[in-house]
Design an enzyme around this catalytic site. Structure first.
Site, PDB file in Angstrom:
ATOM      1  N   ASN A  13       0.846  -1.220   0.144  1.00 57.58           N
ATOM      2  CA  ASN A  13       0.112  -0.150   0.305  1.00 57.58           C
ATOM      3  C   ASN A  13       1.114   1.300  -0.115  1.00 57.58           C
ATOM      4  O   ASN A  13       0.673   2.429  -0.647  1.00 57.58           O
ATOM      5  CB  ASN A  13      -1.036  -0.024   1.308  1.00 57.58           C
ATOM      6  CG  ASN A  13      -2.163  -0.775   0.973  1.00 57.58           C
ATOM      7  OD1 ASN A  13      -3.094  -0.291   0.270  1.00 57.58           O
ATOM      8  ND2 ASN A  13      -2.499  -2.106   1.544  1.00 57.58           N
ATOM      9  N   ARG A  68       4.516   0.105  25.632  1.00 58.24           N
ATOM     10  CA  ARG A  68       3.855   0.424  24.434  1.00 58.24           C
ATOM     11  C   ARG A  68       3.752   1.952  24.165  1.00 58.24           C
ATOM     12  O   ARG A  68       3.952   2.704  23.335  1.00 58.24           O
ATOM     13  CB  ARG A  68       2.343  -0.088  24.469  1.00 58.24           C
ATOM     14  CG  ARG A  68       1.603   0.304  23.349  1.00 58.24           C
ATOM     15  CD  ARG A  68       0.216  -0.434  23.180  1.00 58.24           C
ATOM     16  NE  ARG A  68       0.466  -1.795  23.206  1.00 58.24           N
ATOM     17  CZ  ARG A  68       0.499  -2.601  22.131  1.00 58.24           C
ATOM     18  NH1 ARG A  68       0.491  -1.979  20.823  1.00 58.24           N
ATOM     19  NH2 ARG A  68       0.766  -4.106  22.103  1.00 58.24           N
ATOM     20  N   MET A  93       1.421  -3.162  11.799  1.00 60.31           N
ATOM     21  CA  MET A  93       0.537  -3.989  12.246  1.00 60.31           C
ATOM     22  C   MET A  93       0.915  -4.016  13.989  1.00 60.31           C
ATOM     23  O   MET A  93       1.422  -4.561  14.766  1.00 60.31           O
ATOM     24  CB  MET A  93       1.437  -5.427  12.088  1.00 60.31           C
ATOM     25  CG  MET A  93       0.803  -5.816  10.675  1.00 60.31           C
ATOM     26  SD  MET A  93      -0.821  -5.331  10.147  1.00 60.31           S
ATOM     27  CE  MET A  93      -1.517  -6.967  10.639  1.00 60.31           C
ATOM     28  N   ILE A  95      -1.012  -2.033  17.624  1.00 60.52           N
ATOM     29  CA  ILE A  95      -2.102  -1.075  18.161  1.00 60.52           C
ATOM     30  C   ILE A  95      -1.675   0.120  18.674  1.00 60.52           C
ATOM     31  O   ILE A  95      -0.555   0.146  19.583  1.00 60.52           O
ATOM     32  CB  ILE A  95      -2.891  -1.986  19.376  1.00 60.52           C
ATOM     33  CG1 ILE A  95      -3.328  -3.382  18.832  1.00 60.52           C
ATOM     34  CG2 ILE A  95      -3.855  -1.322  19.990  1.00 60.52           C
ATOM     35  CD1 ILE A  95      -4.425  -3.221  17.983  1.00 60.52           C
ATOM     36  N   HIS A 112      -8.116  -0.926   6.257  1.00 58.01           N
ATOM     37  CA  HIS A 112      -8.417  -2.312   6.813  1.00 58.01           C
ATOM     38  C   HIS A 112      -8.916  -3.118   5.661  1.00 58.01           C
ATOM     39  O   HIS A 112      -9.980  -2.482   4.876  1.00 58.01           O
ATOM     40  CB  HIS A 112      -9.374  -1.940   7.775  1.00 58.01           C
ATOM     41  CG  HIS A 112      -9.846  -3.098   8.699  1.00 58.01           C
ATOM     42  ND1 HIS A 112      -9.246  -3.804   9.425  1.00 58.01           N
ATOM     43  CD2 HIS A 112     -10.739  -3.977   8.440  1.00 58.01           C
ATOM     44  CE1 HIS A 112      -9.617  -4.699  10.212  1.00 58.01           C
ATOM     45  NE2 HIS A 112     -10.871  -5.080   9.513  1.00 58.01           N
ATOM     46  N   GLU A 146     -10.719   3.900  19.058  1.00 61.70           N
ATOM     47  CA  GLU A 146     -11.126   2.496  18.998  1.00 61.70           C
ATOM     48  C   GLU A 146     -11.116   2.016  17.694  1.00 61.70           C
ATOM     49  O   GLU A 146     -10.774   2.281  16.743  1.00 61.70           O
ATOM     50  CB  GLU A 146     -12.854   2.758  18.980  1.00 61.70           C
ATOM     51  CG  GLU A 146     -13.551   1.436  18.923  1.00 61.70           C
ATOM     52  CD  GLU A 146     -15.113   1.757  18.920  1.00 61.70           C
ATOM     53  OE1 GLU A 146     -15.708   2.821  18.746  1.00 61.70           O
ATOM     54  OE2 GLU A 146     -15.980   0.578  18.653  1.00 61.70           O
ATOM     55  N   ASP A 148     -10.118   0.092  14.417  1.00 60.59           N
ATOM     56  CA  ASP A 148     -10.789  -0.131  13.014  1.00 60.59           C
ATOM     57  C   ASP A 148     -12.178   0.562  13.355  1.00 60.59           C
ATOM     58  O   ASP A 148     -13.213  -0.041  12.712  1.00 60.59           O
ATOM     59  CB  ASP A 148     -10.921  -1.523  12.762  1.00 60.59           C
ATOM     60  CG  ASP A 148      -9.491  -2.165  12.621  1.00 60.59           C
ATOM     61  OD1 ASP A 148      -9.425  -3.344  13.109  1.00 60.59           O
ATOM     62  OD2 ASP A 148      -8.646  -1.587  12.169  1.00 60.59           O
ATOM     63  N   GLN A 176      -7.474  -3.630  -4.839  1.00 67.67           N
ATOM     64  CA  GLN A 176      -8.521  -2.709  -4.705  1.00 67.67           C
ATOM     65  C   GLN A 176      -7.831  -1.599  -3.529  1.00 67.67           C
ATOM     66  O   GLN A 176      -7.910  -0.291  -3.665  1.00 67.67           O
ATOM     67  CB  GLN A 176      -9.725  -3.192  -4.340  1.00 67.67           C
ATOM     68  CG  GLN A 176     -10.648  -3.828  -5.244  1.00 67.67           C
ATOM     69  CD  GLN A 176     -10.889  -2.930  -6.899  1.00 67.67           C
ATOM     70  OE1 GLN A 176     -11.301  -1.851  -6.287  1.00 67.67           O
ATOM     71  NE2 GLN A 176     -10.600  -3.356  -7.664  1.00 67.67           N
TER      72      GLN A 176
HETATM   73  C1  GRF Z   1      -3.087  -5.406   3.764  1.00 69.77           C
HETATM   74  O1  GRF Z   1      -4.373  -6.499   3.843  1.00 69.77           O
HETATM   75  C2  GRF Z   1      -3.975  -4.130   4.442  1.00 69.77           C
HETATM   76  O2  GRF Z   1      -5.276  -4.165   4.328  1.00 69.77           O
HETATM   77  C3  GRF Z   1      -3.482  -4.513   5.897  1.00 69.77           C
HETATM   78  O3  GRF Z   1      -1.980  -4.997   5.736  1.00 69.77           O
HETATM   79  C4  GRF Z   1      -2.047  -5.969   4.707  1.00 69.77           C
HETATM   80  C5  GRF Z   1      -0.687  -5.696   3.912  1.00 69.77           C
HETATM   81  O4  GRF Z   1      -0.527  -4.507   3.348  1.00 69.77           O
HETATM   82  N1  GRF Z   1      -3.510  -2.979   6.399  1.00 69.77           N
HETATM   83  P1  GRF Z   1       0.910  -4.034   2.765  1.00 69.77           P
HETATM   84  O5  GRF Z   1       1.089  -4.826   1.459  1.00 69.77           O
HETATM   85  O6  GRF Z   1       1.949  -4.193   3.626  1.00 69.77           O
HETATM   86  O7  GRF Z   1       0.658  -2.495   2.302  1.00 69.77           O
END
Ligand code: GRF
Length: 195
Positions: A13, A68, A93, A95, A112, A146, A148, A176
């Protein structure tokens, strides 16, 4: 206006946003530049892509921090070094603590891989398949405390096809994601007053 993108893995992304910024000439036309790509993992594949595209990269290993809150404070200091108009979570990844989210209120977005509010959390594709969904998709949203659940900015829908498994559905959704995220980032920045 500077954009800082946070990744943890492949960063597809992030790459889609970088390519859109280059191909649509965001800097020349809108004064928007991708100032940095920041990862919590030194082995994130997206870091190499960012470096190849001349974008500053930073790694903050969350394991090097005792809490954290401590990690998020260090992360915010690193991000703020690039004066972001927008912070983009792209496969990041972690929180984030409420303090971090509050610090970037109104300029923190995420993508998401489900049609929120359905299927917040992880393993969204398998859960959609298990539920017998005929459609799936992805959502770009403002990040709030909160998980997502912030205001929705963009969505895309894909069909669930016979024989789909989580991997084939994930690939269809991901393609997409790469379309809607760059569009949502640009729209968010152009809607904000210049400055
Ligand atoms: C994707 O499914 C995205 O929706 C989620 O992390 C996954 C991997 O994303 N947030 P990327 O290829 O590291 O951008």
């Amino acid at each position: 206006r500077n954009v800082v993108i946070l990744i943890s893995g492949g960063g597809s992304n992030m790459a889609a946003i970088v390519r859109a910024a280059e191909q649509q000439r965001w800097q020349a036309r809108h004064g928007i530049r991708i100032a940095a790509v920041v990862s919590n993992r030194a082995d994130a594949g997206g870091l190499a892509f960012a470096r190849e595209h001349g974008i500053a990269t930073e790694v903050l290993d969350h394991r090097a921090h005792s809490s954290r809150e401590d990690f998020d404070a260090a992360l915010a200091r690193t991000i703020d070094g690039h004066q972001p108009a927008l912070v983009v979570l792209a496969g990041f990844m972690r929180i984030l603590t409420p303090a971090f989210v509050t610090h970037y209120a109104g300029r923190l977005v995420n993508i998401h891989p489900s049609l929120l509010p359905a299927f917040t959390g992880l393993h969204t594709h398998q859960r959609a398949l298990d539920a017998g969904c005929r459609f799936a998709g992805c959502t770009v949203h403002e990040v709030t405390a909160e998980l997502d659940a912030g205001p929705i900015l963009e969505q895309a829908v894909v069909p669930v096809l016979p024989g789909d498994d989580a991997q084939t559905l994930a690939a269809r959704v991901l393609s997409q994601e790469h379309l809607i995220y760059p569009r949502a980032v640009l729209a968010h920045l152009l809607r904000q007053p210049a400055g």
